[in-house]
Design a protein around this motif. Structure first.
Motif, mmCIF file in Angstrom:
data_model
loop_
_atom_site.group_PDB
_atom_site.id
_atom_site.type_symbol
_atom_site.label_atom_id
_atom_site.label_comp_id
_atom_site.label_asym_id
_atom_site.label_seq_id
_atom_site.Cartn_x
_atom_site.Cartn_y
_atom_site.Cartn_z
ATOM 1 N N ASN A 1 24.633 -33.079 26.769
ATOM 2 C CA ASN A 1 25.320 -33.871 26.113
ATOM 3 C C ASN A 1 24.994 -35.313 26.630
ATOM 4 O OD1 ASN A 1 26.728 -35.025 23.953
ATOM 5 N ND2 ASN A 1 28.630 -35.129 25.048
ATOM 6 N N GLU A 2 25.108 -35.385 28.074
ATOM 7 C CA GLU A 2 24.567 -36.812 28.727
ATOM 8 C C GLU A 2 23.373 -37.039 28.591
ATOM 9 O OE1 GLU A 2 25.692 -36.479 32.793
ATOM 10 O OE2 GLU A 2 27.649 -35.928 32.133
ATOM 11 N N LEU A 3 22.154 -36.019 28.569
ATOM 12 C CA LEU A 3 20.781 -36.049 28.337
ATOM 13 C C LEU A 3 20.540 -36.870 26.708
ATOM 14 C CD1 LEU A 3 18.124 -36.009 29.649
ATOM 15 C CD2 LEU A 3 17.880 -33.634 28.747
ATOM 16 N N PHE A 4 21.188 -36.215 26.133
ATOM 17 C CA PHE A 4 20.991 -36.725 24.458
ATOM 18 C C PHE A 4 21.427 -38.186 24.469
ATOM 19 C CE2 PHE A 4 21.471 -32.150 23.056
ATOM 20 C CZ PHE A 4 20.348 -31.962 23.070
ATOM 21 N N ILE A 5 22.635 -38.620 25.033
ATOM 22 C CA ILE A 5 22.807 -39.836 24.807
ATOM 23 C C ILE A 5 22.031 -41.123 25.617
ATOM 24 C CG2 ILE A 5 24.958 -41.406 25.624
ATOM 25 C CD1 ILE A 5 26.909 -39.129 25.260
ATOM 26 N N LEU A 6 21.704 -40.156 27.031
ATOM 27 C CA LEU A 6 20.676 -41.290 27.367
ATOM 28 C C LEU A 6 19.351 -41.493 26.659
ATOM 29 C CD1 LEU A 6 20.606 -42.799 30.351
ATOM 30 C CD2 LEU A 6 19.789 -40.397 31.387
ATOM 31 N N GLY A 7 18.929 -40.236 26.048
ATOM 32 C CA GLY A 7 17.746 -40.306 25.327
ATOM 33 C C GLY A 7 17.666 -41.156 24.217
ATOM 34 N N ALA A 8 18.853 -41.193 23.542
ATOM 35 C CA ALA A 8 19.096 -42.204 22.458
ATOM 36 C C ALA A 8 19.022 -43.558 23.032
ATOM 37 C CB ALA A 8 20.633 -41.922 21.778
ATOM 38 N N VAL A 9 19.736 -43.916 23.954
ATOM 39 C CA VAL A 9 19.543 -45.432 24.640
ATOM 40 C C VAL A 9 18.379 -45.827 24.833
ATOM 41 C CG1 VAL A 9 20.131 -46.754 26.632
ATOM 42 C CG2 VAL A 9 21.978 -45.077 25.433
ATOM 43 N N ILE A 10 17.417 -44.752 25.606
ATOM 44 C CA ILE A 10 16.107 -45.073 25.953
ATOM 45 C C ILE A 10 15.209 -45.283 24.578
ATOM 46 C CG2 ILE A 10 13.961 -44.251 26.880
ATOM 47 C CD1 ILE A 10 15.609 -42.757 29.014
ATOM 48 N N LEU A 11 15.435 -44.633 23.583
ATOM 49 C CA LEU A 11 14.764 -44.689 22.362
ATOM 50 C C LEU A 11 15.006 -46.026 21.661
ATOM 51 C CD1 LEU A 11 12.916 -43.307 20.182
ATOM 52 C CD2 LEU A 11 14.873 -42.400 19.356
ATOM 53 N N LEU A 12 16.261 -46.362 21.701
ATOM 54 C CA LEU A 12 16.474 -47.639 21.168
ATOM 55 C C LEU A 12 16.100 -48.934 21.922
ATOM 56 C CD1 LEU A 12 20.368 -47.093 20.225
ATOM 57 C CD2 LEU A 12 18.528 -47.315 18.546
ATOM 58 N N ARG A 13 16.224 -48.794 23.222
ATOM 59 C CA ARG A 13 15.517 -49.902 24.117
ATOM 60 C C ARG A 13 13.985 -49.894 23.951
ATOM 61 N NH1 ARG A 13 19.612 -49.765 29.063
ATOM 62 N NH2 ARG A 13 21.333 -50.678 28.113
ATOM 63 N N ALA A 14 13.283 -48.644 23.626
ATOM 64 C CA ALA A 14 11.857 -48.750 23.504
ATOM 65 C C ALA A 14 11.709 -49.235 22.269
ATOM 66 C CB ALA A 14 11.408 -47.318 23.810
ATOM 67 N N LEU A 15 12.263 -49.043 20.978
ATOM 68 C CA LEU A 15 12.177 -49.734 19.674
ATOM 69 C C LEU A 15 12.237 -51.099 19.823
ATOM 70 C CD1 LEU A 15 13.877 -47.084 17.354
ATOM 71 C CD2 LEU A 15 11.501 -47.423 17.525
ATOM 72 N N LEU A 16 13.414 -51.556 20.604
ATOM 73 C CA LEU A 16 13.682 -52.943 20.623
ATOM 74 C C LEU A 16 12.512 -53.596 21.289
ATOM 75 C CD1 LEU A 16 17.402 -53.269 21.803
ATOM 76 C CD2 LEU A 16 16.142 -54.366 19.750
ATOM 77 N N SER A 17 12.058 -53.062 22.422
ATOM 78 C CA SER A 17 10.647 -53.558 23.034
ATOM 79 C C SER A 17 9.691 -53.706 22.406
ATOM 80 C CB SER A 17 10.455 -52.493 24.269
ATOM 81 O OG SER A 17 9.345 -53.223 25.031
ATOM 82 N N LEU A 18 9.377 -52.421 21.608
ATOM 83 C CA LEU A 18 8.260 -52.533 20.564
ATOM 84 C C LEU A 18 8.533 -53.726 19.577
ATOM 85 C CD1 LEU A 18 7.765 -48.821 19.927
ATOM 86 C CD2 LEU A 18 6.142 -50.459 20.961
ATOM 87 N N LEU A 19 9.587 -53.767 18.966
ATOM 88 C CA LEU A 19 9.818 -54.909 17.992
ATOM 89 C C LEU A 19 9.645 -56.320 18.594
ATOM 90 C CD1 LEU A 19 13.012 -53.640 16.059
ATOM 91 C CD2 LEU A 19 10.681 -53.861 15.175
ATOM 92 N N ILE A 20 10.051 -56.615 19.839
ATOM 93 C CA ILE A 20 9.793 -57.842 20.394
ATOM 94 C C ILE A 20 8.443 -57.988 20.756
ATOM 95 C CG2 ILE A 20 10.230 -59.292 22.800
ATOM 96 C CD1 ILE A 20 13.142 -57.895 22.785
ATOM 97 N N HIS A 21 7.634 -56.999 21.229
ATOM 98 C CA HIS A 21 6.260 -57.216 21.402
ATOM 99 C C HIS A 21 5.531 -57.507 20.162
ATOM 100 C CE1 HIS A 21 5.696 -56.436 25.733
ATOM 101 N NE2 HIS A 21 6.604 -55.388 25.531
ATOM 102 N N TRP A 22 6.010 -56.928 19.319
ATOM 103 C CA TRP A 22 5.203 -57.163 17.630
ATOM 104 C C TRP A 22 5.406 -58.565 17.316
ATOM 105 C CZ3 TRP A 22 7.822 -56.115 12.427
ATOM 106 C CH2 TRP A 22 6.930 -56.445 11.634
ATOM 107 N N GLU A 23 6.731 -59.125 17.600
ATOM 108 C CA GLU A 23 7.184 -60.424 17.246
ATOM 109 C C GLU A 23 6.351 -61.288 17.956
ATOM 110 O OE1 GLU A 23 9.154 -63.666 15.625
ATOM 111 O OE2 GLU A 23 9.208 -61.652 14.905
#
Length: 115
Positions: A79-101
């Protein structure tokens, strides 16, 4: 056994330090961007605030993602791994959006320079 115990003792402090570095990068970037914004308001010189801000936010986010990746070593339950994975995924998406911007702002700045 000894190495595992050592990692469990040192890693939380290391993760906290990397998280703090990420936070400091974001705070310093925001303060500098706000200073540049105020400078733009009261002078004829214009600084590219959006690009600087996006670059600093992306850098801070990279530090935060590094800390999250290190947290995976300490995960004990699925369960902790799923939560951590979701956080990493969201941060990676934010990073991609910032780089795109940043890429869009950089291209726009180059077009303006040519005119």
């Amino acid at each position: 056994m000894f190495l595992e115990h050592l990692i469990e003792q040192i890693l939380p402090t290391l993760i906290a330090a990397i998280d703090l570095i990420g936070i400091l990068v974001v705070v310093v970037t925001v303060v500098r961007a706000f200073g540049a914004y105020l400078h733009n308001l009261f002078s004829r010189e214009q600084y590219d605030i959006k690009l600087r801000l996006a670059d600093g936010l992306a850098t801070g986010l990279e530090f935060k993602m590094a800390a999250e990746i290190l947290k995976t070593v300490l995960v004990r339950e699925l369960n902790e791994l799923f939560i951590l994975g979701a956080v990493i995924l969201l941060r990676a998406l934010l990073s991609l959006l910032i780089h795109w911007e940043m890429k869009g702002e950089s291209a726009a700045a180059h077009r303006e320079q040519k005119l």
